[in-house]
Motif scaffolding. Structure first.
Motif, mmCIF file in Angstrom:
data_model
loop_
_atom_site.group_PDB
_atom_site.id
_atom_site.type_symbol
_atom_site.label_atom_id
_atom_site.label_comp_id
_atom_site.label_asym_id
_atom_site.label_seq_id
_atom_site.Cartn_x
_atom_site.Cartn_y
_atom_site.Cartn_z
ATOM 1 N N ALA A 1 39.405 39.535 37.691
ATOM 2 C CA ALA A 1 39.593 38.113 37.407
ATOM 3 C C ALA A 1 40.652 37.906 36.327
ATOM 4 O O ALA A 1 41.467 36.983 36.413
ATOM 5 C CB ALA A 1 38.271 37.492 36.974
ATOM 6 N N LEU A 2 40.671 38.768 35.326
ATOM 7 C CA LEU A 2 41.632 38.625 34.230
ATOM 8 C C LEU A 2 43.082 38.795 34.681
ATOM 9 O O LEU A 2 43.992 38.228 34.073
ATOM 10 C CB LEU A 2 41.312 39.626 33.116
ATOM 11 C CG LEU A 2 40.046 39.339 32.328
ATOM 12 C CD1 LEU A 2 39.769 40.474 31.338
ATOM 13 C CD2 LEU A 2 40.135 38.014 31.605
ATOM 14 N N ILE A 3 43.289 39.541 35.736
ATOM 15 C CA ILE A 3 44.641 39.745 36.258
ATOM 16 C C ILE A 3 45.273 38.405 36.632
ATOM 17 O O ILE A 3 46.467 38.198 36.485
ATOM 18 C CB ILE A 3 44.616 40.703 37.465
ATOM 19 C CG1 ILE A 3 44.242 42.103 36.988
ATOM 20 C CG2 ILE A 3 45.944 40.698 38.211
ATOM 21 C CD1 ILE A 3 43.958 43.085 38.105
ATOM 22 N N TYR A 4 44.434 37.464 37.095
ATOM 23 C CA TYR A 4 44.946 36.188 37.580
ATOM 24 C C TYR A 4 45.017 35.101 36.511
ATOM 25 O O TYR A 4 45.464 33.994 36.794
ATOM 26 C CB TYR A 4 44.091 35.713 38.758
ATOM 27 C CG TYR A 4 44.203 36.661 39.920
ATOM 28 C CD1 TYR A 4 45.301 36.617 40.767
ATOM 29 C CD2 TYR A 4 43.243 37.643 40.129
ATOM 30 C CE1 TYR A 4 45.420 37.501 41.820
ATOM 31 C CE2 TYR A 4 43.353 38.530 41.182
ATOM 32 C CZ TYR A 4 44.450 38.462 42.019
ATOM 33 O OH TYR A 4 44.574 39.332 43.046
ATOM 34 N N MET B 1 33.947 33.345 40.316
ATOM 35 C CA MET B 1 35.288 33.219 40.829
ATOM 36 C C MET B 1 35.468 34.058 42.090
ATOM 37 O O MET B 1 36.500 33.993 42.720
ATOM 38 C CB MET B 1 36.303 33.614 39.760
ATOM 39 C CG MET B 1 36.294 32.645 38.573
ATOM 40 S SD MET B 1 37.573 32.787 37.300
ATOM 41 C CE MET B 1 37.951 34.460 37.154
ATOM 42 N N GLY B 2 34.500 34.885 42.393
ATOM 43 C CA GLY B 2 34.585 35.648 43.617
ATOM 44 C C GLY B 2 35.262 36.996 43.485
ATOM 45 O O GLY B 2 35.413 37.715 44.461
ATOM 46 N N HIS B 3 35.680 37.377 42.285
ATOM 47 C CA HIS B 3 36.329 38.674 42.099
ATOM 48 C C HIS B 3 35.276 39.764 41.941
ATOM 49 O O HIS B 3 34.152 39.507 41.520
ATOM 50 C CB HIS B 3 37.250 38.633 40.875
ATOM 51 C CG HIS B 3 38.355 37.636 41.016
ATOM 52 N ND1 HIS B 3 39.376 37.773 41.917
ATOM 53 C CD2 HIS B 3 38.582 36.470 40.369
ATOM 54 C CE1 HIS B 3 40.189 36.743 41.814
ATOM 55 N NE2 HIS B 3 39.732 35.937 40.893
ATOM 56 N N SER B 4 35.683 40.962 42.246
ATOM 57 C CA SER B 4 34.733 42.075 42.206
ATOM 58 C C SER B 4 34.381 42.512 40.790
ATOM 59 O O SER B 4 33.373 43.165 40.586
ATOM 60 C CB SER B 4 35.295 43.259 42.992
ATOM 61 O OG SER B 4 36.529 43.690 42.417
ATOM 62 N N SER B 5 35.223 42.168 39.826
ATOM 63 C CA SER B 5 34.944 42.546 38.442
ATOM 64 C C SER B 5 35.641 41.566 37.494
ATOM 65 O O SER B 5 36.532 40.809 37.883
ATOM 66 C CB SER B 5 35.467 43.960 38.153
ATOM 67 O OG SER B 5 36.887 43.971 38.160
ATOM 68 N N THR B 6 35.218 41.609 36.237
ATOM 69 C CA THR B 6 35.872 40.787 35.219
ATOM 70 C C THR B 6 37.334 41.190 35.089
ATOM 71 O O THR B 6 38.216 40.337 34.963
ATOM 72 C CB THR B 6 35.169 40.964 33.860
ATOM 73 O OG1 THR B 6 33.793 40.621 34.021
ATOM 74 C CG2 THR B 6 35.773 40.075 32.807
ATOM 75 N N ARG B 7 37.605 42.476 35.161
ATOM 76 C CA ARG B 7 38.983 42.962 35.048
ATOM 77 C C ARG B 7 39.864 42.366 36.155
ATOM 78 O O ARG B 7 40.990 41.937 35.914
ATOM 79 C CB ARG B 7 39.024 44.486 35.114
ATOM 80 C CG ARG B 7 40.403 45.062 34.904
ATOM 81 C CD ARG B 7 40.359 46.606 34.888
ATOM 82 N NE ARG B 7 41.678 47.158 34.727
ATOM 83 C CZ ARG B 7 42.587 47.246 35.701
ATOM 84 N NH1 ARG B 7 42.323 46.800 36.901
ATOM 85 N NH2 ARG B 7 43.774 47.775 35.452
#
Length: 53
Positions: free
Chosen positions: A9-12, A1-7
Motif C-alpha cells: 500500500a505504501l508504494i502507491y 485498500m485491498g493490498h496484500s500488505s502495508t508495504r
C-alpha cells in the motif's frame, strides 16, 4: 485498500512538497493561535496588577 500488505500500500502513496507546505502552514497557524490563547489567559486583566506603594 485491498493490498496484500502495508508495504504494498505504501508504494502507491505519493506526497507533494506543496501539500507538505500546506500542512506545515496550518500546523504553524494552530500552534501560534494556541500560544496566543495561552498568553491571553495568563496575562493579568486590567486592574489585576499590584500597585507600588
Amino acid at each position: 485498500m485491498g493490498h496484500s500488505s502495508t508495504r504494498a500500500a505504501l508504494i502507491y502513496l505519493h506526497g507533494s512538497p506543496e501539500r507538505d507546505r500546506e500542512i506545515a502552514a496550518e500546523m504553524d497557524r494552530k500552534a501560534r493561535e494556541a500560544e496566543e490563547k495561552k498568553r491571553r489567559k495568563d496575562a493579568p486583566e486590567d486592574g489585576d496588577e499590584p500597585e507600588d506603594g
